[in-house]
Motif scaffolding. Structure first.
Motif, PDB file in Angstrom:
ATOM      1  N   ARG A  24       0.709  -1.223   0.058  1.00  0.00           N
ATOM      2  CA  ARG A  24      -0.045  -0.077  -0.080  1.00  0.00           C
ATOM      3  C   ARG A  24       0.683   1.157   0.040  1.00  0.00           C
ATOM      4  O   ARG A  24       0.731   2.254  -0.685  1.00  0.00           O
ATOM      5  N   ALA A  25       1.899   1.309   0.815  1.00  0.00           N
ATOM      6  CA  ALA A  25       2.834   2.428   0.826  1.00  0.00           C
ATOM      7  C   ALA A  25       3.647   2.667  -0.258  1.00  0.00           C
ATOM      8  O   ALA A  25       3.700   3.935  -0.764  1.00  0.00           O
ATOM      9  N   ALA A  26       3.974   1.499  -0.921  1.00  0.00           N
ATOM     10  CA  ALA A  26       4.699   1.664  -2.290  1.00  0.00           C
ATOM     11  C   ALA A  26       3.759   2.349  -3.306  1.00  0.00           C
ATOM     12  O   ALA A  26       4.063   3.148  -4.139  1.00  0.00           O
ATOM     13  N   ALA A  27       2.499   1.810  -3.373  1.00  0.00           N
ATOM     14  CA  ALA A  27       1.444   2.258  -4.292  1.00  0.00           C
ATOM     15  C   ALA A  27       1.290   3.855  -4.291  1.00  0.00           C
ATOM     16  O   ALA A  27       1.014   4.598  -5.062  1.00  0.00           O
ATOM     17  N   GLY A  32       0.999   8.857  -5.297  1.00  0.00           N
ATOM     18  CA  GLY A  32       0.359   9.924  -4.595  1.00  0.00           C
ATOM     19  C   GLY A  32      -0.904   9.450  -3.846  1.00  0.00           C
ATOM     20  O   GLY A  32      -1.580   8.633  -4.421  1.00  0.00           O
ATOM     21  N   GLU A  33      -1.091   9.946  -2.804  1.00  0.00           N
ATOM     22  CA  GLU A  33      -2.004   9.675  -2.031  1.00  0.00           C
ATOM     23  C   GLU A  33      -3.472   9.909  -2.577  1.00  0.00           C
ATOM     24  O   GLU A  33      -4.484   9.145  -2.472  1.00  0.00           O
ATOM     25  N   TYR A  40      -8.290   3.471  -5.851  1.00  0.00           N
ATOM     26  CA  TYR A  40      -8.862   2.366  -4.712  1.00  0.00           C
ATOM     27  C   TYR A  40     -10.482   2.623  -4.725  1.00  0.00           C
ATOM     28  O   TYR A  40     -11.203   1.579  -4.805  1.00  0.00           O
ATOM     29  N   SER A  41     -11.123   3.800  -4.732  1.00  0.00           N
ATOM     30  CA  SER A  41     -12.438   4.009  -4.931  1.00  0.00           C
ATOM     31  C   SER A  41     -13.268   3.566  -6.252  1.00  0.00           C
ATOM     32  O   SER A  41     -14.386   2.949  -6.215  1.00  0.00           O
ATOM     33  N   LEU A  42     -12.575   3.721  -7.071  1.00  0.00           N
ATOM     34  CA  LEU A  42     -12.813   3.254  -8.525  1.00  0.00           C
ATOM     35  C   LEU A  42     -12.991   1.803  -8.432  1.00  0.00           C
ATOM     36  O   LEU A  42     -14.076   1.426  -9.013  1.00  0.00           O
ATOM     37  N   VAL A  43     -11.884   1.246  -8.274  1.00  0.00           N
ATOM     38  CA  VAL A  43     -11.936  -0.308  -8.174  1.00  0.00           C
ATOM     39  C   VAL A  43     -12.978  -1.073  -7.253  1.00  0.00           C
ATOM     40  O   VAL A  43     -13.682  -1.749  -7.798  1.00  0.00           O
TER      41      VAL A  43
END
Length: 190
Positions: A24-27, A32-33, A40-43
């Motif tokens: 998660r941190a790498a993504a 960017g946050e 995340y929301s779209l998926v």
């Protein structure tokens, strides 16, 4: 059935990603946050739409019955679990109280109780995939939280006004969904 499975993979997969802190941190580091939250929301949304659409198509095509639950035994248990799920869900969004503190992660408790209640009274393959998948994910997520040291809601002394409000809101939501289940979901509560 393929749409339902794809939806579950997307929805539960992206939610599982959050438990893998390094990934998660790498993504977030790469995207960017803000963009990470957008993806995340779209998926999640696509997965949820596919779950609803896929389960609807599965139901309209005919159930694939795997077992016949003993309704007389499991139905009362399922009804209690559903009420408990709504109370837990209300606690997730409530100010600190004894119920929230005891449940620690009330949203996960709500998902587990809701999924288990549906597994108890639905013996068809689609329901087993949907509710079993959500139950398995919620159990996994709780274990992941515990391993990270996230003990959840802070402990409180005694019951608070928030607890009474949680029980009332959970009960009202339970009764509303019970009465509107056929209209909202397309299946009458047996």
């Amino acid at each position: 059935m393929a749409l339902l499975i794809l939806g579950l993979v997307l929805f539960l997969g992206i939610h599982t990603l959050t438990t893998m802190r390094e990934v998660r941190a790498a993504a977030i580091g790469r995207l960017g946050e803000g963009p990470y939250k957008g993806v995340y929301s779209l998926v999640s949304a696509i997965g949820l739409v596919l779950i609803v659409w896929g389960f609807g198509r599965y139901r309209s095509g005919g159930y694939i019955q795997v077992w016949d639950p003993p309704v007389a035994i499991f139905h009362p248990i399922a009804l209690f679990l559903l009420w408990f799920a709504f109370v837990a869900l209300a606690a997730a969004y409530a100010p600190p109280g004894k119920i929230k503190a005891v449940l620690r992660h009330p949203m996960l408790v709500a998902v587990k109780a809701w999924a288990l209640s549906h597994l108890l009274v639905n013996g068809d393959l689609g329901s087993m995939l949907l509710f079993g998948g959500l139950l398995a994910w919620a159990v996994y997520d709780r274990i992941a939280l515990k391993r990270r040291g996230d003990m959840g809601a802070a402990q409180v002394d005694g019951f608070k006004a928030a607890d009474a409000i949680v029980v009332v809101i959970g009960t009202v939501a339970y009764v509303a969904v019970f009465w509107l289940h056929e209209t909202l979901i397309g299946v009458a509560v047996r």
